[in-house]
Design an enzyme around this catalytic site. Structure first.
Site, PDB file in Angstrom:
ATOM      1  N   GLU A  85     -18.920  25.895  16.467  1.00  0.00           N
ATOM      2  CA  GLU A  85     -19.145  26.862  15.394  1.00  0.00           C
ATOM      3  C   GLU A  85     -18.419  28.184  15.666  1.00  0.00           C
ATOM      4  OE1 GLU A  85     -20.397  26.875  12.458  1.00  0.00           O
ATOM      5  OE2 GLU A  85     -21.260  24.868  12.390  1.00  0.00           O
ATOM      6  N   GLU A  89     -15.675  29.656  13.166  1.00  0.00           N
ATOM      7  CA  GLU A  89     -15.926  30.900  12.429  1.00  0.00           C
ATOM      8  C   GLU A  89     -15.067  32.064  12.890  1.00  0.00           C
ATOM      9  OE1 GLU A  89     -20.112  31.839  12.288  1.00  0.00           O
ATOM     10  OE2 GLU A  89     -20.473  30.257  10.808  1.00  0.00           O
ATOM     11  N   ASP A 108     -36.798  27.727   5.503  1.00  0.00           N
ATOM     12  CA  ASP A 108     -35.757  26.704   5.378  1.00  0.00           C
ATOM     13  C   ASP A 108     -36.028  25.466   6.219  1.00  0.00           C
ATOM     14  OD1 ASP A 108     -34.260  28.358   3.639  1.00  0.00           O
ATOM     15  OD2 ASP A 108     -33.524  29.477   5.376  1.00  0.00           O
ATOM     16  N   GLU A 132     -15.221  38.215   7.781  1.00  0.00           N
ATOM     17  CA  GLU A 132     -14.604  38.976   8.865  1.00  0.00           C
ATOM     18  C   GLU A 132     -15.336  38.667  10.147  1.00  0.00           C
ATOM     19  OE1 GLU A 132     -13.918  43.317   8.406  1.00  0.00           O
ATOM     20  OE2 GLU A 132     -14.641  42.984   6.368  1.00  0.00           O
TER      21      GLU A 132
END
Ligand SMILES: [Zn+2]
Length: 161
Positions: A85, A89, A108, A132
């Site tokens: 990840e 990212e 969730d 960003e």
């Protein structure tokens, strides 16, 4: 997820008592659908006086700055998901150093594993669901998304991490 048909034989499933509770199950072939929890990894990465944050491109908390995070894939080790990840990212290579905590996101239904990691290489950039990715000192922190991010960054600022 609602399951209407057996993924194995196509028969409409019924709500049947299986292993102590009602679960979608197939009366024809015996298949049982287990609704398993999802697992997410969150990465805290600091480099001296700076912490790595990503600006979210998607809901929830779109536009807010948070720790890099993502879901663990089926069959994937959580530490491997953390490394993947972060690369996806931010473009950075990291080494996972230790687990900082485990929590359950009630809304969730997600189990969240918080790891501390150290950047070892790569080129910082924003990819995937991130607008960003930047390093911030404690004095220049942007608006933070999520209680978990705020708590973790606060603990870091107070020298607890
Ligand atoms: Zn079936």
């Amino acid at each position: 997820m609602e399951v209407k048909f057996c993924p194995r034989c196509g028969t409409p499933v019924q709500s049947l008592l299986r292993f102590g509770t009602l679960r979608p199950a197939c009366p024809a072939c015996g298949f049982i659908h287990f609704a398993n929890p999802r697992v997410a990894v969150v990465l805290f990465v600091a480099d001296g006086e700076r912490v790595l944050l990503v600006k979210r491109k998607v809901a929830p908390e779109k536009g807010g700055w948070a720790l890099a995070a993502g879901f663990v894939e089926y069959g994937e080790a959580p530490e491997a998901a953390a490394v993947r990840e972060m690369k996806e990212e931010t473009g950075l290579d990291v080494v996972v150093e230790r687990m900082l905590g485990l929590s359950f996101n009630e809304a969730d239904k997600v189990i969240v594993l918080l790891y501390q990691a150290r950047a070892t290489g790569g080129v910082l950039g924003a990819n995937d669901d991130v607008e960003e990715a930047c390093w911030f000192t404690g004095a220049e922190l942007p608006e933070l998304a999520f209680d978990s991010t705020r708590r973790t960054v606060k603990a870091w600022l107070e020298g607890e991490l």
